[in-house]
Design an enzyme around this catalytic site. Structure first.
Site, PDB file in Angstrom:
ATOM      1  CG  HIS A   9      -1.700   1.203   1.040  1.00 47.66           C
ATOM      2  ND1 HIS A   9      -3.280   1.134   1.963  1.00 47.66           N
ATOM      3  CD2 HIS A   9      -1.764   2.858   0.364  1.00 47.66           C
ATOM      4  CE1 HIS A   9      -3.493   2.545   1.902  1.00 47.66           C
ATOM      5  NE2 HIS A   9      -3.225   2.682   1.261  1.00 47.66           N
ATOM      6  CG  HIS A  11      -1.304   6.328  -2.628  1.00 49.95           C
ATOM      7  ND1 HIS A  11      -2.690   6.282  -2.633  1.00 49.95           N
ATOM      8  CD2 HIS A  11      -1.147   5.622  -1.576  1.00 49.95           C
ATOM      9  CE1 HIS A  11      -3.187   5.466  -2.574  1.00 49.95           C
ATOM     10  NE2 HIS A  11      -2.500   4.915  -1.226  1.00 49.95           N
ATOM     11  CG  HIS A 189      -7.486   3.747  -0.256  1.00 48.00           C
ATOM     12  ND1 HIS A 189      -6.704   2.958  -0.787  1.00 48.00           N
ATOM     13  CD2 HIS A 189      -6.471   4.311   0.063  1.00 48.00           C
ATOM     14  CE1 HIS A 189      -5.230   3.316  -0.838  1.00 48.00           C
ATOM     15  NE2 HIS A 189      -5.420   3.823  -0.140  1.00 48.00           N
ATOM     16  CD  GLU A 192      -6.757   7.532   4.362  1.00 50.54           C
ATOM     17  OE1 GLU A 192      -7.719   7.432   3.749  1.00 50.54           O
ATOM     18  OE2 GLU A 192      -5.416   7.000   4.941  1.00 50.54           O
ATOM     19  CG  ASP A 270      -1.334   5.976   2.519  1.00 53.21           C
ATOM     20  OD1 ASP A 270      -1.192   5.551   1.755  1.00 53.21           O
ATOM     21  OD2 ASP A 270      -1.501   6.236   3.564  1.00 53.21           O
ATOM     22  CG  ASP A 271       0.253   9.029  -0.009  1.00 55.79           C
ATOM     23  OD1 ASP A 271       0.525   8.718  -1.404  1.00 55.79           O
ATOM     24  OD2 ASP A 271      -0.675   8.693   0.896  1.00 55.79           O
TER      25      ASP A 271
HETATM   26  N1  HPA Z   1      -6.313   7.361   1.136  1.00 56.62           N
HETATM   27  C1  HPA Z   1      -7.028   7.737  -0.153  1.00 56.62           C
HETATM   28  N2  HPA Z   1      -6.431   8.094  -0.732  1.00 56.62           N
HETATM   29  C2  HPA Z   1      -4.987   8.319  -0.660  1.00 56.62           C
HETATM   30  C3  HPA Z   1      -4.267   7.802   0.265  1.00 56.62           C
HETATM   31  C4  HPA Z   1      -5.194   7.895   1.545  1.00 56.62           C
HETATM   32  O1  HPA Z   1      -4.528   6.977   2.271  1.00 56.62           O
HETATM   33  N3  HPA Z   1      -2.974   8.554  -0.079  1.00 56.62           N
HETATM   34  C5  HPA Z   1      -3.149   8.848  -1.708  1.00 56.62           C
HETATM   35  N4  HPA Z   1      -4.443   8.990  -2.132  1.00 56.62           N
HETATM   36 ZN    ZN Z   2      -3.128   4.588   0.725  1.00 55.47          ZN
END
Ligand code: HPA
Ligand code: ZN
EC number: 3.5.4.2
Length: 321
Positions: A9, A11, A189, A192, A270-271
């Site tokens: 996971h 991006h 997703h 969250e 994640d990012d």
């Molecule tokens: N959640 C939803 N969209 C996203 C995320 C995330 O953590 N990171 C990049 N796009």
């Molecule tokens: Zn994500």
């Protein structure tokens, strides 16, 4: 040396580091709204998912050519591999680029060029998952997905991301059904910021094989039982959850509760350029702030390989360490 980890996971656009933003702006003659690196870095304070997404999408304007996407992807592979990642399944957001005039083939050519050489260059197996922007119209998702299929792009799956609340999985039932009929893996997703109901929908309506995040599943015991029973992996992102205020601090993160509940949890970045670190940084901070033990890290590493879409032969190789 710790066991190898699969990152499931992340991006790829979220690995765009500030230095690369400035370098690509220069290369592509893009005027940035920041005076310098410090000015840009001062904006990495988020209050929720949307406040992060605003900066994430704004910074993508520097990505223009296949070379940019290849450089971005290779920079992530190099950093991930140095941090012990041996296999990665990463998201990219085709709509975020097509909608600002970048031809889809530039995106796909660049990303797939890096994927094609990752084992040789970095000792890292890799695969790309096209992620649908759930806060954009459904027809746009259908169109971009059709184009990816028409171009016979060797992606491994379809995912669903961006602003979650108010954009339930149910909207995207048809495009996910098409992805499954194309033989693609599907993930989404859910849970969250959105409610447990969205996780039920991702499973029942989209056929999601993994849930990205899923931390809010803990609010619904029947859902936890289902996820445990069906061994549905949850790709949890601890540093992301702290930075987007999904949890108050890493020491209060429910990761251990999830493990103890018998959920098939994995740890992911994640990012990483936005949330304070890569997978190894997530593990190091979990050790320091949550007291994550070596045994728990080992379980999480094995889970990540089990939960991956790698071939059985590759999984066996990775599990042997
Ligand atoms: N959640 C939803 N969209 C996203 C995320 C995330 O953590 N990171 C990049 N796009
Ligand atoms: Zn994500």
């Amino acid at each position: 040396m710790s066991s190898p980890v699969a990152e499931l996971h992340m991006h790829i656009e979220g690995s765009l580091e500030p230095e690369l933003i400035f370098a690509l702006a220069e290369r592509n003659s893009v005027q940035l709204p920041y005076t310098d690196l410090d000015d840009l870095r001062s904006r990495y304070e988020f209050t929720d998912l949307q406040s992060f997404l605003d900066l994430y999408f704004a910074n993508m304007q520097v990505l223009r050519t296949a070379q940019d996407f290849a450089d971005l992807t290779r920079a992530y592979f190099a950093r991930a591999s140095a941090g012990g990642v041996a296999h990665v399944e990463f998201f990219f957001n085709p709509q975020a680029h097509v909608n600002r005039g970048v031809p889809l083939h530039e995106v796909l050519d660049g990303i797939m060029d890096a994927v094609g050489t990752s084992e040789r260059e970095f000792g890292l197996s890799s695969a790309a998952i096209a992620a649908i922007l759930r806060d954009r119209p459904v027809h746009e998702a259908e169109e971009v997905f059709s184009e990816i299929i028409r171009l016979q792009t060797p992606i491994v799956g379809l995912g669903l991301d961006s602003a979650e609340v108010g954009n339930p999985p149910s909207l995207f039932e048809d495009v996910f059904a098409r992805a499954r009929s194309e033989g693609l893996h599907v993930v989404a997703h859910a849970g969250e910021e959105g409610p447990p109901e969205y996780i039920w929908q991702a499973l029942d309506l989209l056929g999601a094989e993994r849930i990205d995040h899923g931390v809010r599943a803990l609010e619904d015991p029947a859902l936890v039982a289902r996820l445990v029973d069906e061994e549905v992996p949850l790709t949890v992102c601890p540093l992301s959850n702290v930075r987007l205020c999904v949890v108050d601090s890493l020491s209060e993160h429910p990761l251990r509760t999830m493990l103890e509940a018998g959920l098939l949890v994995t740890v992911n970045s994640d990012d990483p350029a936005y949330f304070g670190g890569y997978v190894d940084d997530n593990f190091a901070q979990l050790r320091d702030q949550l007291g994550l033990t070596d045994a728990e890290r080992e379980t999480l590493a094995r889970n990540s390989i089990t939960a991956s879409f790698a071939s059985d032969a590759r999984k066996a190789q990775l599990l042997r360490g």
